[in-house]
Design an enzyme around this catalytic site. Structure first.
Site, PDB file in Angstrom:
ATOM      1  CE1 TYR A 122      -9.947 -44.722   6.945  1.00 15.57           C
ATOM      2  CE2 TYR A 122      -8.605 -44.994   8.914  1.00 15.57           C
ATOM      3  CZ  TYR A 122      -9.675 -44.414   8.257  1.00 15.57           C
ATOM      4  OH  TYR A 122     -10.465 -43.513   8.922  1.00 15.57           O
ATOM      5  CD  GLN A 184     -17.531 -42.992   6.738  1.00 11.35           C
ATOM      6  OE1 GLN A 184     -17.803 -43.903   7.516  1.00 11.35           O
ATOM      7  NE2 GLN A 184     -17.336 -41.752   7.164  1.00 11.35           N
ATOM      8  CG  ASN A 207     -12.007 -45.593  14.895  1.00 10.71           C
ATOM      9  OD1 ASN A 207     -12.295 -46.523  14.143  1.00 10.71           O
ATOM     10  ND2 ASN A 207     -12.597 -44.417  14.824  1.00 10.71           N
ATOM     11  CB  SER A 231       0.225 -47.747  20.334  1.00  9.41           C
ATOM     12  OG  SER A 231      -0.147 -47.173  19.143  1.00  9.41           O
ATOM     13  CD  GLN A 253       4.255 -46.366  21.043  1.00  7.09           C
ATOM     14  OE1 GLN A 253       3.325 -46.909  20.477  1.00  7.09           O
ATOM     15  NE2 GLN A 253       4.919 -45.360  20.492  1.00  7.09           N
ATOM     16  CG  HIS A 256       0.265 -43.648  19.772  1.00  7.98           C
ATOM     17  ND1 HIS A 256       0.082 -43.023  18.563  1.00  7.98           N
ATOM     18  CD2 HIS A 256       1.543 -44.087  19.778  1.00  7.98           C
ATOM     19  CE1 HIS A 256       1.207 -43.097  17.860  1.00  7.98           C
ATOM     20  NE2 HIS A 256       2.116 -43.728  18.587  1.00  7.98           N
ATOM     21  CD  GLU A 320       2.203 -51.567  18.027  1.00  8.47           C
ATOM     22  OE1 GLU A 320       1.868 -51.006  19.104  1.00  8.47           O
ATOM     23  OE2 GLU A 320       1.941 -51.090  16.921  1.00  8.47           O
ATOM     24  CG  HIS A 321       6.318 -50.662  19.559  1.00 13.34           C
ATOM     25  ND1 HIS A 321       5.044 -50.192  19.734  1.00 13.34           N
ATOM     26  CD2 HIS A 321       6.683 -50.330  18.299  1.00 13.34           C
ATOM     27  CE1 HIS A 321       4.641 -49.600  18.625  1.00 13.34           C
ATOM     28  NE2 HIS A 321       5.604 -49.667  17.725  1.00 13.34           N
ATOM     29  CG  ASP A 354       6.488 -44.952  16.545  1.00 12.16           C
ATOM     30  OD1 ASP A 354       6.300 -46.152  16.298  1.00 12.16           O
ATOM     31  OD2 ASP A 354       6.098 -44.396  17.591  1.00 12.16           O
ATOM     32  CD  GLU A 408      -5.671 -88.091  -2.086  1.00 11.94           C
ATOM     33  OE1 GLU A 408      -6.010 -87.419  -3.071  1.00 11.94           O
ATOM     34  OE2 GLU A 408      -5.093 -87.616  -1.092  1.00 11.94           O
ATOM     35  CG  HIS A 413      -6.410 -86.381  -9.411  1.00 12.75           C
ATOM     36  ND1 HIS A 413      -7.764 -86.180  -9.421  1.00 12.75           N
ATOM     37  CD2 HIS A 413      -5.856 -85.294  -8.816  1.00 12.75           C
ATOM     38  CE1 HIS A 413      -8.032 -85.028  -8.840  1.00 12.75           C
ATOM     39  NE2 HIS A 413      -6.887 -84.455  -8.464  1.00 12.75           N
TER      40      HIS A 413
HETATM   41  N1  HSO Z   1       3.614 -46.087  17.328  1.00 11.80           N
HETATM   42  C1  HSO Z   1       2.594 -46.116  16.308  1.00 11.80           C
HETATM   43  C2  HSO Z   1       3.019 -45.493  15.015  1.00 11.80           C
HETATM   44  C3  HSO Z   1       3.230 -44.021  15.039  1.00 11.80           C
HETATM   45  N2  HSO Z   1       3.786 -43.320  16.045  1.00 11.80           N
HETATM   46  C4  HSO Z   1       2.959 -43.109  14.079  1.00 11.80           C
HETATM   47  C5  HSO Z   1       3.858 -42.052  15.704  1.00 11.80           C
HETATM   48  N3  HSO Z   1       3.344 -41.905  14.512  1.00 11.80           N
HETATM   49  C6  HSO Z   1       2.177 -47.573  16.074  1.00 11.80           C
HETATM   50  O1  HSO Z   1       3.235 -48.411  15.873  1.00 11.80           O
HETATM   51 ZN    ZN Z   2       4.084 -44.097  18.079  1.00  5.44          ZN
END
Ligand code: HSO
Ligand code: ZN
Length: 431
Positions: A122, A184, A207, A231, A253, A256, A320-321, A354, A408, A413
């Site tokens: 996706y 969808q 999202n 992020s 970040q 985003h 995450e980072h 990234d 058992e 078995h």
């Molecule tokens: N920092 C985002 C990934 C991304 N940044 C794509 C720019 N384009 C999530 O790790």
């Molecule tokens: Zn990023």
């Protein structure tokens, strides 16, 4: 970014919370879309595309002509090619050898990896077309040997897909591209429609609707990469950090989304203040400053008493980072337990990961780096174990299995062993 000076540990859980959003109506909407797509297939998908993306799509599959017509600048092509090379190199190196062991004489066990045959990727559209995510998902999928790779991405208002998405998908050898987004798309890949194939595992960010839809897909036996969220980045910086660099990472970040979270941690308030001055200056010049500004409202800067305390805080937050710019760099590297991906030193921007250094950018957010890995080659593989036992092997092992089966209360078995042992004993003289 709210500032905290040496907050007490008892205040950390509250301090390290992610910004939460009200999820009203989410479940009702998702369950309705799932059941409509399951019952009506393509027609339902087209109806929701009309409703949510505001465009009529008659055939959701992107045609070869459309893919071939996609044009992007030579400079961008070159950049994507270089990124592809690095990501391929790093993920290829993750291939593991078959594990083969003779656990006792005549008992051989081994483990081999096999690709997940059908996978769905996706790729969000929205405010920024994340064609880099195609590299991060399609490259390991191809390397793993997945045979059916389906890619769904929402169309823009005029029914087209961003040319960089088309170019990158084609470059990665993806032929099954569909102009479908949102819930969808996830339900189409879960059940399959006349046009869109069903898959065994769904990957990719999205999202809150997409994320919740992926979670629902698991009710129908579809696996997902991980529960993804907004992020986030945590930076630890000491006097060795260049404030402008750190500020640019925090903002990268923050831009985003409004619910992205960035955390700045330091042992020095002066360092922290200098970085915050830089954040203000740089923020003002960003095209996405309104988004970043919102994200900064839910973000925090924290002074801690020592590097040891910083590590404790990092592992509790599980970012995450995680960026580390510190004299005691090795100490941090050794002690970080919970993080999706770690960036070390002044010259390692988070955006390198990234886009183009080689590591994957699909990473666990929302504290999930405590128990999840980021996407890697193994995400597209599964392990199958094999065993072969010789007559000598079952003679040695069998009696122990018989005792366990007996305990058992599982007679069949036990029989499966006893019959073989008897047969070996009966044939013994002629062997
Ligand atoms: N920092 C985002 C990934 C991304 N940044 C794509 C720019 N384009 C999530 O790790
Ligand atoms: Zn990023």
């Amino acid at each position: 970014m709210k500032k905290y000076i040496n907050p007490k540990k008892s205040a950390w859980p509250q301090l390290l919370q992610r910004p939460t959003r009200a999820l009203n109506d989410l479940e009702t909407t998702i369950s309705e879309i799932f059941s409509e797509v399951q019952r009506k297939g393509d027609i339902a998908v087209a109806t929701y595309t009309q409703k949510f993306d505001g465009v009529t799509i008659n055939n959701s599959q992107v045609s070869e002509e459309e893919i071939n017509a996609a044009t992007i600048s030579e400079a961008l092509k070159k950049a994507i090619l270089l990124a592809k090379d690095n990501i391929e190199t790093f993920h290829k190196a993750q291939k593991t050898a078959t594990v083969r062991v003779e656990t006792m004489p005549g008992v051989v066990c081994w483990q081999e990896k096999r690709p997940i045959k059908k996978v769905g990727l996706y790729i969000p559209g929205g405010t920024a077309p994340l064609f880099s995510t195609i590299l991060m998902l399609a490259i390991p999928a191809k390397l793993a040997g997945c045979t059916e790779i389906v890619l769904c991405t929402p169309p823009s208002k005029d029914g087209t897909i961003h040319p960089a998405i088309l170019f990158t998908a084609a470059l990665c050898g993806i032929t099954k591209l569909y102009k479908v987004g949102g819930v969808q798309a996830i339900s189409a890949m879960t059940f399959g429609t006349e046009t869109i194939p069903a898959v065994y595992k769904i990957f990719g960010p999205g999202n809150q609707f997409v994320t919740a839809a992926k979670q629902r897909a698991t009710n129908y036996g579809v696996a997902i990469d991980m529960p993804a969220g907004p992020s986030e980045l945590l930076v630890f910086a000491d006097e060795t950090a260049i404030p402008a660099f750190v500020a640019s990472d925090l903002l990268s970040q923050a831009e985003h989304g409004i619910d992205s979270q960035v955390m700045l941690v330091s042992t020095s308030e002066i360092v922290l203040n200098n970085i915050m001055i830089e954040v203000e200056t740089q923020l003002d010049k960003l095209p996405r400053k309104e988004i970043a500004k919102q994200a900064l409202l839910g973000s925090k800067s924290i002074v801690v008493s020592s590097e040891e305390e910083a590590i404790e805080l990092i592992n509790q937050y599980a970012p995450e980072h995680c960026t580390i710019i510190a004299k005691k760099e090795a100490f941090f590297v050794q002690n970080i337990q919970n993080a999706g991906s770690v960036f070390i030193g002044n010259y390692t921007p988070e955006s390198a990961g990234d886009y183009a250094s080689g590591t994957n950018h699909t990473l666990p957010t929302n504290g999930y780096s405590k128990q999840y890995s980021g996407v890697n080659l193994d995400s597209f593989l599964k392990s199958v174990t094999f065993q072969k036992i010789s007559e000598k092997g079952i003679e040695a092992l069998g009696p122990f299995i018989e005792i366990m089966a007996d305990a058992e209360g599982l007679q069949a078995h036990k029989n499966a062993v006893s019959l073989r042992l008897a047969s070996i004993r009966n044939n013994a003289p002629t062997r």
